[in-house]
Write an enzyme that holds these catalytic residues in place. Structure first.
Site, PDB file in Angstrom:
ATOM      1  N   GLY A   9      41.644  27.234  45.064  1.00 45.36           N
ATOM      2  CA  GLY A   9      41.584  27.933  46.353  1.00 45.36           C
ATOM      3  C   GLY A   9      42.322  29.261  46.338  1.00 45.36           C
ATOM      4  N   CYS A  10      43.496  29.271  45.736  1.00 46.60           N
ATOM      5  CA  CYS A  10      44.300  30.496  45.682  1.00 46.60           C
ATOM      6  C   CYS A  10      43.638  31.536  44.782  1.00 46.60           C
ATOM      7  CB  CYS A  10      45.712  30.192  45.208  1.00 46.60           C
ATOM      8  SG  CYS A  10      46.604  29.120  46.364  1.00 46.60           S
ATOM      9  N   THR A  11      43.044  31.087  43.701  1.00 43.46           N
ATOM     10  CA  THR A  11      42.332  31.998  42.812  1.00 43.46           C
ATOM     11  C   THR A  11      41.170  32.643  43.558  1.00 43.46           C
ATOM     12  OG1 THR A  11      42.977  30.779  40.835  1.00 43.46           O
ATOM     13  CG2 THR A  11      40.999  32.162  40.669  1.00 43.46           C
ATOM     14  N   LEU A  48      42.729  35.166  46.309  1.00 41.11           N
ATOM     15  CA  LEU A  48      43.337  36.398  45.822  1.00 41.11           C
ATOM     16  C   LEU A  48      42.347  37.246  45.034  1.00 41.11           C
ATOM     17  CD1 LEU A  48      46.970  35.258  45.016  1.00 41.11           C
ATOM     18  CD2 LEU A  48      46.023  36.185  47.124  1.00 41.11           C
TER      19      LEU A  48
END
Length: 158
Positions: A52-54, A57
């Site tokens: 999710g963070c990948t 961002l």
């Protein structure tokens, strides 16, 4: 601790961070109050290299030129250390600062902590005047605010 509301002064902080540009990693301290006069997007995220963070961002990286055209900077903030941030930035070609809030003081000041070490996926847009102009705090954190949403909100304060 509660999160600052829209219209309130954003809690100031200084954190160590890293920026990787053209293969060169630069470490330095980032202080929010030093950016007065320019909007800053604070993107709190749970973990480097998580799916999710990948996705989140990397989507901001894809629109980085558009954010800069609006005079805004994006700062990613999580509890991982600078070494973890550098690996993440290098593998995903992220060209904006990733700040290391290892003690969780900034996470606490913005009220986005979750069960001790966890961080709620949250966005705060800090206006040129240092006030919170927009915010979104995820309850669970699987989804994130799109770059288009952030650009729309930034256009309102430009």
């Amino acid at each position: 601790m509660t999160s600052p509301d829209v219209g309130e002064l954003a809690p100031d902080f200084t954190l160590p961070g890293i920026v990787v540009e053209d293969g060169e990693a630069t470490t330095r301290h980032f202080t929010l109050s030093e950016r007065r006069g320019h909007p800053v997007v604070l993107a709190f995220y749970p973990a480097d290299n998580s799916p999710g963070c990948t996705a989140q961002l990397c989507s901001y990286q894809d629109e980085l030129a558009s954010f800069r055209d609006l005079g805004a900077e994006i700062w990613g903030i999580s509890r991982q250390n600078q070494n973890s941030h550098e690996r993440f930035a290098r593998t995903k070609n992220l060209g904006f600062p990733l700040l290391a809030d290892e003690k969780g003081d900034v996470v606490a000041a913005y009220g986005v902590g979750l069960m001790g070490m966890a961080v709620r996926r949250s966005i705060f847009i800090i206006g040129p005047d240092g006030l919170v102009s927009w915010r979104h705090i995820s309850l669970v954190g699987f989804t994130f605010q799109s770059a288009d949403t952030l650009k729309r909100e930034l256009q309102l304060i430009a």
